[in-house]
Design a protein around this motif. Structure first.
Motif, PDB file in Angstrom:
ATOM      1  N   LEU A 210       6.314 -10.004  12.740  1.00 41.93           N
ATOM      2  CA  LEU A 210       4.991 -10.051  13.348  1.00 41.93           C
ATOM      3  C   LEU A 210       5.011 -11.013  14.528  1.00 41.93           C
ATOM      4  O   LEU A 210       5.969 -11.770  14.725  1.00 41.93           O
ATOM      5  N   ASP A 211       3.931 -11.008  15.299  1.00 37.51           N
ATOM      6  CA  ASP A 211       3.851 -11.897  16.451  1.00 37.51           C
ATOM      7  C   ASP A 211       3.945 -13.362  16.049  1.00 37.51           C
ATOM      8  O   ASP A 211       4.491 -14.185  16.785  1.00 37.51           O
ATOM      9  N   ASP A 212       3.395 -13.671  14.875  1.00 38.27           N
ATOM     10  CA  ASP A 212       3.363 -15.067  14.445  1.00 38.27           C
ATOM     11  C   ASP A 212       4.262 -15.329  13.237  1.00 38.27           C
ATOM     12  O   ASP A 212       4.041 -16.276  12.477  1.00 38.27           O
ATOM     13  N   GLY A 213       5.265 -14.505  13.034  1.00 44.10           N
ATOM     14  CA  GLY A 213       6.167 -14.762  11.918  1.00 44.10           C
ATOM     15  C   GLY A 213       6.634 -13.480  11.243  1.00 44.10           C
ATOM     16  O   GLY A 213       6.806 -12.441  11.884  1.00 44.10           O
ATOM     17  N   LEU A 214       6.813 -13.546   9.924  1.00 45.78           N
ATOM     18  CA  LEU A 214       7.277 -12.417   9.134  1.00 45.78           C
ATOM     19  C   LEU A 214       6.195 -11.934   8.188  1.00 45.78           C
ATOM     20  O   LEU A 214       5.317 -12.697   7.782  1.00 45.78           O
ATOM     21  N   GLY A 215       6.283 -10.671   7.826  1.00 49.00           N
ATOM     22  CA  GLY A 215       5.386 -10.100   6.827  1.00 49.00           C
ATOM     23  C   GLY A 215       6.161  -9.139   5.949  1.00 49.00           C
ATOM     24  O   GLY A 215       7.360  -8.926   6.137  1.00 49.00           O
ATOM     25  N   ALA A 216       5.486  -8.575   4.964  1.00 43.26           N
ATOM     26  CA  ALA A 216       6.105  -7.618   4.053  1.00 43.26           C
ATOM     27  C   ALA A 216       5.223  -6.374   4.010  1.00 43.26           C
ATOM     28  O   ALA A 216       4.103  -6.417   3.494  1.00 43.26           O
ATOM     29  N   MET A 217       5.743  -5.281   4.562  1.00 40.78           N
ATOM     30  CA  MET A 217       4.971  -4.037   4.562  1.00 40.78           C
ATOM     31  C   MET A 217       5.110  -3.332   3.222  1.00 40.78           C
ATOM     32  O   MET A 217       6.209  -3.210   2.676  1.00 40.78           O
ATOM     33  N   VAL A 218       3.981  -2.858   2.695  1.00 40.65           N
ATOM     34  CA  VAL A 218       3.964  -2.117   1.434  1.00 40.65           C
ATOM     35  C   VAL A 218       4.403  -0.687   1.708  1.00 40.65           C
ATOM     36  O   VAL A 218       3.689   0.087   2.349  1.00 40.65           O
ATOM     37  N   MET A 219       5.595  -0.334   1.233  1.00 42.93           N
ATOM     38  CA  MET A 219       6.150   0.991   1.477  1.00 42.93           C
ATOM     39  C   MET A 219       5.719   1.992   0.408  1.00 42.93           C
ATOM     40  O   MET A 219       5.585   3.187   0.677  1.00 42.93           O
ATOM     41  N   ALA A 229      -4.221  -1.667  -8.909  1.00 47.44           N
ATOM     42  CA  ALA A 229      -5.486  -2.009  -9.579  1.00 47.44           C
ATOM     43  C   ALA A 229      -6.328  -2.961  -8.741  1.00 47.44           C
ATOM     44  O   ALA A 229      -7.560  -2.941  -8.799  1.00 47.44           O
ATOM     45  N   ALA A 230      -5.651  -3.797  -7.932  1.00 45.39           N
ATOM     46  CA  ALA A 230      -6.380  -4.765  -7.111  1.00 45.39           C
ATOM     47  C   ALA A 230      -6.859  -4.174  -5.791  1.00 45.39           C
ATOM     48  O   ALA A 230      -7.689  -4.786  -5.103  1.00 45.39           O
ATOM     49  N   GLY A 231      -6.321  -3.001  -5.415  1.00 46.18           N
ATOM     50  CA  GLY A 231      -6.770  -2.359  -4.176  1.00 46.18           C
ATOM     51  C   GLY A 231      -5.756  -2.356  -3.061  1.00 46.18           C
ATOM     52  O   GLY A 231      -6.061  -1.924  -1.944  1.00 46.18           O
ATOM     53  N   ILE A 232      -4.531  -2.821  -3.308  1.00 47.06           N
ATOM     54  CA  ILE A 232      -3.489  -2.801  -2.292  1.00 47.06           C
ATOM     55  C   ILE A 232      -3.077  -1.352  -2.023  1.00 47.06           C
ATOM     56  O   ILE A 232      -2.944  -0.549  -2.944  1.00 47.06           O
ATOM     57  N   ARG A 233      -2.847  -1.023  -0.762  1.00 46.36           N
ATOM     58  CA  ARG A 233      -2.489   0.343  -0.387  1.00 46.36           C
ATOM     59  C   ARG A 233      -1.159   0.381   0.359  1.00 46.36           C
ATOM     60  O   ARG A 233      -0.729  -0.617   0.955  1.00 46.36           O
ATOM     61  N   GLN A 234      -0.562   1.562   0.364  1.00 46.19           N
ATOM     62  CA  GLN A 234       0.637   1.787   1.163  1.00 46.19           C
ATOM     63  C   GLN A 234       0.290   1.575   2.640  1.00 46.19           C
ATOM     64  O   GLN A 234      -0.740   2.031   3.122  1.00 46.19           O
ATOM     65  N   GLY A 235       1.157   0.841   3.359  1.00 42.41           N
ATOM     66  CA  GLY A 235       0.917   0.548   4.764  1.00 42.41           C
ATOM     67  C   GLY A 235       0.327  -0.831   4.997  1.00 42.41           C
ATOM     68  O   GLY A 235       0.365  -1.330   6.137  1.00 42.41           O
ATOM     69  N   ASP A 236      -0.235  -1.452   3.953  1.00 42.51           N
ATOM     70  CA  ASP A 236      -0.705  -2.829   4.094  1.00 42.51           C
ATOM     71  C   ASP A 236       0.483  -3.743   4.400  1.00 42.51           C
ATOM     72  O   ASP A 236       1.610  -3.503   3.959  1.00 42.51           O
ATOM     73  N   VAL A 237       0.227  -4.806   5.128  1.00 39.92           N
ATOM     74  CA  VAL A 237       1.274  -5.790   5.429  1.00 39.92           C
ATOM     75  C   VAL A 237       0.850  -7.131   4.838  1.00 39.92           C
ATOM     76  O   VAL A 237      -0.155  -7.719   5.268  1.00 39.92           O
ATOM     77  N   ILE A 238       1.611  -7.599   3.852  1.00 39.27           N
ATOM     78  CA  ILE A 238       1.309  -8.882   3.219  1.00 39.27           C
ATOM     79  C   ILE A 238       1.753 -10.001   4.150  1.00 39.27           C
ATOM     80  O   ILE A 238       2.909 -10.051   4.583  1.00 39.27           O
ATOM     81  N   ILE A 239       0.824 -10.919   4.458  1.00 36.19           N
ATOM     82  CA  ILE A 239       1.142 -12.004   5.396  1.00 36.19           C
ATOM     83  C   ILE A 239       1.033 -13.380   4.741  1.00 36.19           C
ATOM     84  O   ILE A 239       1.529 -14.372   5.296  1.00 36.19           O
TER      85      ILE A 239
END
Length: 288
Positions: A210-219, A229-239
């Protein structure tokens, strides 16, 4: 008669120390792989998981030359501890939970085709608890200045008093010792349930820059998992996790140890360019 000198006395003391430990040391043969191990409890052998083949039959060769088949009770690749069951009545060793002092002598007693072998070295580092690259919690970082063959992994590390303080394994750059406290904890759980519980978010992740570091994309998302169950979706990027910036997928995975199961973590994700927060209850990783 000449009085024995210091070196002669040291040599005799080392030989006696090794002789006392040798009966409980075994060779572990598994699908073309050879390692060492030791009798932890009656009928139970502890060995190095990294040195154990992933499949195939396992045979234990004892110091008296006898051979017996063994079965896997459980394995934990994060702490490099594997527990095997074998029929036999060899007396187990008594591990010492006292960590050795920096600079003290250490003897590794292992086995090669059942015959005891020994290595003499020095404690090069005796430090605090640490977490392995695979996320295992190791109760002390003990490094030994000694050479170790692959077949000697799983052997016992003894202090100068002959007390076993851990299991010798090959680390990335040095010989490491899995301390007795870790062995007792992990082997005890393996004996009880055959596995070590690990945290599970139920997502497949891919590191992204990312512009300000690293993230983890949900594949991908396990539809029956905690993140779904919490609402996380494919394509979200955990920062971020619990408000702290994420520094990669490995860092996130390493935090999912046994103690994480049942805890609640707050994941901050980017979705469509907007930050969103989700509270996820960490589950237990399925056996498969």
């Amino acid at each position: 008669m000449t009085e024995p000198n210091i070196l002669s006395s040291l040599s005799s003391a080392l030989a006696e120390t090794i002789a006392r430990a040798a009966p409980a040391i075994v060779s572990v043969h598994s699908h073309r792989a050879r390692a060492s191990g030791f009798v932890w409890k009656a009928g139970l052998i502890v060995t190095a998981d990294e040195a154990l083949a992933d499949e195939g039959e396992i045979e234990i060769q004892f110091a008296d030359g006898s051979r017996r088949p063994a079965t896997v009770v459980g394995r934990d690749h994060t702490t490099d501890v594997a527990l095997l069951h074998v029929e036999g009545d060899v007396a187990p060793v008594k591990l010492s939970t006292e960590n050795p002092a920096l600079g003290s002598l250490a003897v590794i007693v292992a086995a090669d085709r059942g015959a005891p072998t020994a290595r003499l070295g020095m404690v090069a580092l005796s430090g605090p608890a640490w977490r392995s690259l695979r996320g295992g919690e190791i109760d002390a970082r003990i490094e030994l200045d000694v050479r170790l063959r692959h077949s000697q992994q799983g052997g016992l590390a003894l202090n100068a008093a002959g007390e076993p303080f851990g299991m010798a394994v090959l680390g990335p750059r040095r010989v490491l010792t899995i301390p007795a406290t870790t062995i007792e904890r992990v082997a005890g759980q393996l004996e009880k349930s055959g596995r070590i519980a690990r945290g599970y978010l139920g997502v497949g992740l891919q590191p992204v820059r990312l512009d300000d570091g690293l993230g983890a994309m949900v594949m991908n998302v396990d539809k029956a998992g905690p993140s779904a169950a919490a609402g996380i979706r494919q394509g979200d990027v955990i920062i971020a996790v619990n408000g702290e910036k994420l520094y990669g997928v490995r860092a996130l995975s390493r935090g999912l140890g046994p103690q994480s199961v049942g805890t609640v973590v707050e994941l901050t994700v980017h979705r469509g360019g907007e930050p969103l927060n989700f509270k996820v209850t960490v589950g237990e990783r399925p056996e498969t």
